[in-house]
Structures are given as structure tokens and as C-alpha cells.
Design a protein around this motif. Structure first.
Motif, PDB file in Angstrom:
ATOM      1  N   LEU A 112      10.499  51.605  10.018  1.00 26.24           N
ATOM      2  CA  LEU A 112      10.627  51.340   8.582  1.00 26.24           C
ATOM      3  C   LEU A 112      11.806  50.422   8.349  1.00 26.24           C
ATOM      4  N   ASP A 158      11.255  47.593   2.541  1.00 25.97           N
ATOM      5  CA  ASP A 158       9.950  47.697   1.888  1.00 25.97           C
ATOM      6  C   ASP A 158       8.810  47.296   2.818  1.00 25.97           C
ATOM      7  N   HIS A 175       3.632  51.893   5.105  1.00 24.90           N
ATOM      8  CA  HIS A 175       4.649  52.817   4.592  1.00 24.90           C
ATOM      9  C   HIS A 175       4.556  54.121   5.374  1.00 24.90           C
ATOM     10  N   ASP A 201       8.698  58.580   8.700  1.00 20.21           N
ATOM     11  CA  ASP A 201      10.049  58.279   8.233  1.00 20.21           C
ATOM     12  C   ASP A 201      10.998  59.331   8.798  1.00 20.21           C
TER      13      ASP A 201
END
Length: 596
Positions: free
Chosen positions: A14, A17, A59, A94
Motif C-alpha cells: 500500500l 492512494d 486497495h 493493510d
């Protein structure tokens, strides 16, 4: 919020954005990536076989696969999670999402280690990371300071010992998500318990390893292993391979806040380069982790004492310790009388009992009589803490045809005697899950393969035992539990509703003696002891304790009394079985004495 991240130079990262995807695929001119069920898009090919793609539409939670030759879709070898098993897509994770609570954790000293080996899938009825948390209070009360978890790297199917993993960065989804594993570590630290993980760097499992398709340079025919081609850690193009394993070790230690690693069967990691991978691993880990003690433990049939050296202050230079199979073997032979296969040398050379207890390795360069292969290096100069001692572990139970625990094949007084030896030995003790409960459930070999591979594993398991007299008859071998059957896995689960309170109390009391009486002496035991054989299965071992004093073990690990002069001039730290008399050492008796 406290988060921990290991910055991987490959895999999915990550970045603000967007997500950056990087794959080493030197066997491919072009690689594409398929994100969240969309059509594949080409990645950018760079130098050295690297392919990458920065994707703003990706994401946390996105699912992705790499597309290689002939349209084959493969998972990320550095996947942090595989929600649909080893053949499915990888998930972007994440690592900052988990809020760590163990802010004050500074680890546990190796000298005070009491290790508890467990398998997540069979430790509890639920078989999950979260379910294991409920048992941590039991372990803390028992006196355990470190749990050592069998491999969790993603394996095919829903059940496996863990040594068939193919995606080393992804905790298997049958146990839970990465956050669940972190929660287990967090909860263990809250109770003063460290966490070690068993990792496998010598091979990949037989189902779900796609590396040979797009990165054949990851393997080499120059080295062979029991699992096929060796892993290429020393030839051309080996730098990315070495980095893959080094970053995996750092990932578990830094991102999951683990306290150490146990490296499986490192004798099978063949490295003829200028610096062995094991040395680079230890050097890198110890340079990076300075905020707490780091426990690095080897399984190594070669008995390489040179990996276990200490500096002038007694701190490990490379590895903290090695699993000491020799101690297991001498104790097992004493308790059971078994003398076949690899137990034969220990049964036929009684003096190996004293050597293993006193110095660590029983074989220190000699040839083993059943194989003719020289094994080991001199180790008497090492402190006992360089060795992990045990009377049972997953291998020694699970590699038996019927998965019997020691309590099923040895008399109760024999089990207590050998346990009283290893639990108070100056070496680091390790229990296998359920040992302290008086568990009678087996720990069997199990897996969840399909098709032809399943048949090969099933047949191979039974053929393996054909050389044992008890299973020479084919009809008898057919009674060996099917490793692919779910019932075999279920039978291996601990029965927490069948606890023997007396056994549990015995373990709690002896570990209290270790903590209160023995651990304060360990800093003064700087090298191996001296053994004197008193008879078959009977031994006296003494260790000098600096600045003054000595620790003495007087043990008769046999069913017959031994005659001699056995004056005990101090109050024993622990007495198992009958007290030694002046001219008689009773059967199955163990006496630990400290003399200032």
C-alpha cells in the motif's frame, strides 16, 4: 494507534492512494495482473526479471492474481493472505489495520525459557488463532514462557502439519486472518508469554507451488533434497531467492512482533556460497531486532555446534539453540526400551545417555552405527542453553504409525522420571501440547491433498513402516490411520475435557522449582558438565556453577535398582521416585541437587 509493518520489496504494498505490485518472474517476458475479477492488465517488465504495476484502483481487500504463460493465473508468492486457499487469488492486506496493545513488551530472556510446542489446528476444538487465546491463561499458570507454533504458512486444503506450505507469508485461512494471528501474539505478550514460529526454508509443498512456472531459477538441479530439486540459494540468480527468505523471517518478527523463529531441517538447505544463508539470516535478524531478546532455534541433523557460539558475555552470536534430538532419543530409549531404526545407536551405546545430558550432542563427529555417516561437532564448550531438550514433540509422536504419546508406550513411573530429567536439565525444556494434561489422544500425521497426490501420500505413509517388525504384515499396515481422512485430523485434537489434574499439578510444581531454584543458577553454568555412568540407564552428571557450587543429577532411568555409593549430602531441589540410599539407587528415581 500502534501498527507494525515490514516493508516488503516485493508483493503488494500500500502506497498512499495506490498499491504497488512487484513480482520476480525471470522466466517470463511479460506478466499481467488481474484485479478484482477485471480483465488482466500488463505489468511493466524491468531489469533482473522483475515485473511491477502501480494501481490506484487497488486497495486493502482487493483480490488479485498474476497471469503468466498460457494464461495461467497464479497467487502472489509473497501474498499476505489467501482467502480461497493456495490456488485462489491473493488479498491485499493493510498491515497497519491491526492496533497493537503490547506497547511495553520487551521479551523474555532465553535462560528462563520454558517452551510449549503447539499445532494451531489441533490445540483447540475450533482449531483457530482466536480459540488458542482462551488457553493462554492455562499456559501462563503452568509456567510456560514461550509458545512455539508449528508452521502456519498457507498449505493446500483445510488440515496439515504445516510443512507442506507453499506461500510462506500468508497465515493459513483455516486458522483465521493475519489480524487473528496478531491478536494471539498480542494476548500472549499480555500474559508474559513470548511467541516463536516454525518456518520452512528448505522446500515448498507438493501442491500449490507455482514458482517453477515463472521463476525456475528459484530451484537448482545442483542440489537435491528429499522433496526434489534444491532451493537455489548459492548459484546464479540466487540473490532474489535469498532475499525472499530473509524478508520472510523479518516479516514474521517485525510485522507480527514474534519473539523468535524455529528453522525446520536446515541440514537440507544446501549452500556452497561464501556465506551460508543461515549465517546471513542470523546476522540480518540480530542487526535489525535490538529492542528485545530474539530467539533463533535450529533443527539440524548435522549437529553443527559452530552455529551456536556465544560471545564473551554469553550472548548468542548466531543461533540461540538447536533442538536436541539426541536428548530425546536417549530418554525415549530409556523409558520404552525401543531399539529399532534411529533408536538403535542409542540403545546399543548406553554411555550416550550421559554424554547427551551432560554436553548436549551425543554424536560429536563420530559415525552412527546404523548409517555409517559421521555426525556432529564437539559441543562441551557451549552452555547448556544452546540446546532445547524434550521427551516428546510433533515429529517423535506424529511419525509413529499410530501417533502414540509417550504415556501410551511407557510405564507411568518411567514417564515421570524422564520428564523430571529434561524439565530440570540446564538445557532449555520444551513440552509438546497436551503433555501437561496427561493427554491420551494421539498426534497423527494428517494432510488434505486430493487425487493422485493423496494416493501417493497414503501409500507412502504405509510403505514407510514396512521395515518396522510390528508393521511387516500388509494387513497390519492397513490399520495405520489414513492421513487424508478428516477423522485422523479430528482424532489428533486435544481433549480438554479429559484433563488429569494430578498430572497438571505435577508439571506446575516442577516448573515452579525450575523457575525459582534452577533459573538463578543458569548464568553460572557456562559449559557442559561431566557424566559418570553408574549402570545401564543410570547416570550421575555434574555441572560447575560459577563462582562456586555444583549442580548434580543422580538418575536411574531403568526398571532395576543399581548398587553403589549414592550419598546425598544436600536437600534435593527435586526428588522423583524413591530417595537414593547409600548403597542403592532405586529404579526410576531422579534426584536433583545443588551444592554451594
Amino acid at each position: 494507534m500502534t501498527s507494525r509493518v515490514h516493508d516488503l520489496p516485493f508483493g503488494a504494498s500500500l502506497q498512499g492512494d495506490a498499491v504497488l505490485f512487484r513480482l520476480w518472474a525471470p522466466g517470463e517476458a511479460q506478466v499481467a495482473i488481474a484485479l478484482d475479477g477485471r480483465d488482466p492488465v500488463p505489468m511493466v517488465a524491468g531489469e533482473g526479471g522483475w515485473h511491477e504495476k502501480r494501481m490506484p484502483e487497488a486497495h486493502a481487500g482487493s483480490l488479485y492474481q498474476y497471469v503468466v504463460k498460457d494464461g495461467l493465473r497464479v497467487p502472489d508468492p509473497a501474498s499476505r493472505f489467501q482467502p480461497q486457499d493456495v490456488h485462489g487469488p491473493s488479498e491485499v492486506v493493510d498491515p497497519k489495520a491491526y492496533d497493537w496493545q503490547d506497547h511495553g513488551w520487551r521479551g523474555r530472556a532465553w535462560a528462563e525459557a520454558v517452551i510449549y510446542e503447539l499445532h494451531i489446528g489441533t490445540f483447540t476444538p475450533e482449531g483457530s488463532f482466536r480459540a488458542a487465546i482462551a488457553k493462554l491463561d492455562h499456559l501462563a499458570d503452568l509456567g510456560v514462557t514461550v509458545i512455539e507454533i508449528m508452521p502456519v504458512a498457507d498449505f493446500p486444503g483445510q488440515r496439515n502439519w504445516g510443512y507442506d506450505g507453499v506461500l510462506p507469508f500468508a497465515p493459513d485461512s483455516s486458522y483465521g486472518r493475519p489480524e487473528d494471528f496478531k491478536a494471539l501474539v498480542d494476548a500472549a505478550h499480555a500474559r508474559g508469554i513470548g511467541v516463536m514460529l516454525d518456518v520452512v526454508y528448505n522446500h515448498f509443498g507438493p501442491d500449490g507451488n507455482y514458482l517453477p512456472v515463472y521463476a525456475p531459477q528459484f530451484f537448482t538441479d545442483r542440489h537435491k533434497s528429499p522433496w526434489g530439486a534444491g532451493v537455489n540459494v548459492d548459484g546464479a540468480d540466487s540473490r532474489p531467492v535469498r532475499d525472499f527468505f530473509i524478508h520472510n523471517a523479518l516479516y514474521w518478527i517485525e510485522e507480527f512482533h514474534l519473539d523468535g523463529l524455529r528453522f525446520d531441517a536446515v541440514h537440507a538447505i544446501q549452500d556452497d556460497g561464501p556465506k551460508h544463508l543461515l549465517l546471513e539470516l542470523a546476522e540480518t535478524l540480530r542487526a535489525r531486532v535490538t529492542d528485545r531478546p530474539l530467539h533463533l532455534v535450529l533443527e539440524n541433523e548435522d549437529n553443527r555446534a559452530s552455529y551456536l557460539m556465544r560471545d564473551a558475555g554469553g550472548t548468542p552470536k548466531d543461533y540461540s539453540a538447536q533442538w536436541n534430538d539426541d536428548v530425546h532419543h536417549v530418554l525415549h530409549v530409556a523409558a520404552t526400551g525401543e531399539d529399532v531404526a534411529y533408536y538403535a545407536p542409542y540403545a546399543h551405546q548406553p554411555d550416550l545417555l550421559g554424554r547427551a545430558l551432560a554436553e548436549g550432542f551425543a554424536f560429536q563427529g563420530e559415525a552412527m552405527d546404523y548409517s555409517g555417516k559421521a555426525r556432529g561437532e564437539p559441543c562441551a564448550h557451549l552452555p547448556p542453553s544452546a540446546f532445547v531438550a524434550f521427551a516428546q514433540n510433533h515429529d517423535q509422536i506424529g511419525n509413529r504409525a499410530m501417533g502414540e504419546r509417550l504415556t501410551q508406550i511407557a510405564a507411568p513411573e518411567a514417564v515421570r522420571a524422564v520428564s523430571a530429567v529434561y524439565l530440570l536439565l540446564p538445557q532449555v525444556p520444551m513440552l509438546f501440547m497436551g503433555e501437561e494434561l496427561g493427554a491420551t489422544s494421539p498426534f497423527l500425521f494428517f494432510a488434505d491433498f486430493e487425487g493422485e497426490l493423496a494416493e501417493k501420500v497414503r501409500d507412502g505413509r504405509r510403505e514407510e513402516f514396512a521395515r518396522f517388525p510390528a508393521f511387516s504384515d500388509p494387513e497390519t499396515r492397513e490399520k495405520i490411520p489414513d492421513p487424508l481422512a478428516e477423522t485422523t485430523f479430528i482424532a489428533s485434537k486435544l481433549r480438554w475435557d479429559a484433563i488429569d489434574p494430578a498430572v497438571q499439578d505435577w508439571y506446575r510444581r516442577i516448573l515452579t522449582i525450575r523457575r525459582e531454584k534452577l533459573v538463578p543458577l543458569l548464568a553460572g553454568i557456562r559449559h557442559g558438565g561431566k557424566a559418570r555412568m553408574l549402570g545401564k540407564g543410570a547416570v550421575e552428571v555434574t555441572w560447575p556453577v560459577t563462582p562456586a557450587g555444583r549442580l548434580t543429577l543422580l538418575a536411574n532411568l531403568s526398571s532395576a535398582d543399581v548398587a553403589g555409593d549414592f550419598t546425598v549430602d544436600s536437600q534435593p531441589l527435586w526428588q522423583e521416585g524413591a530417595l537414593p540410599q547409600k548403597e542403592n539407587l532405586p529404579a526410576w528415581s531422579v534426584c536433583w541437587i545443588f551444592s554451594p
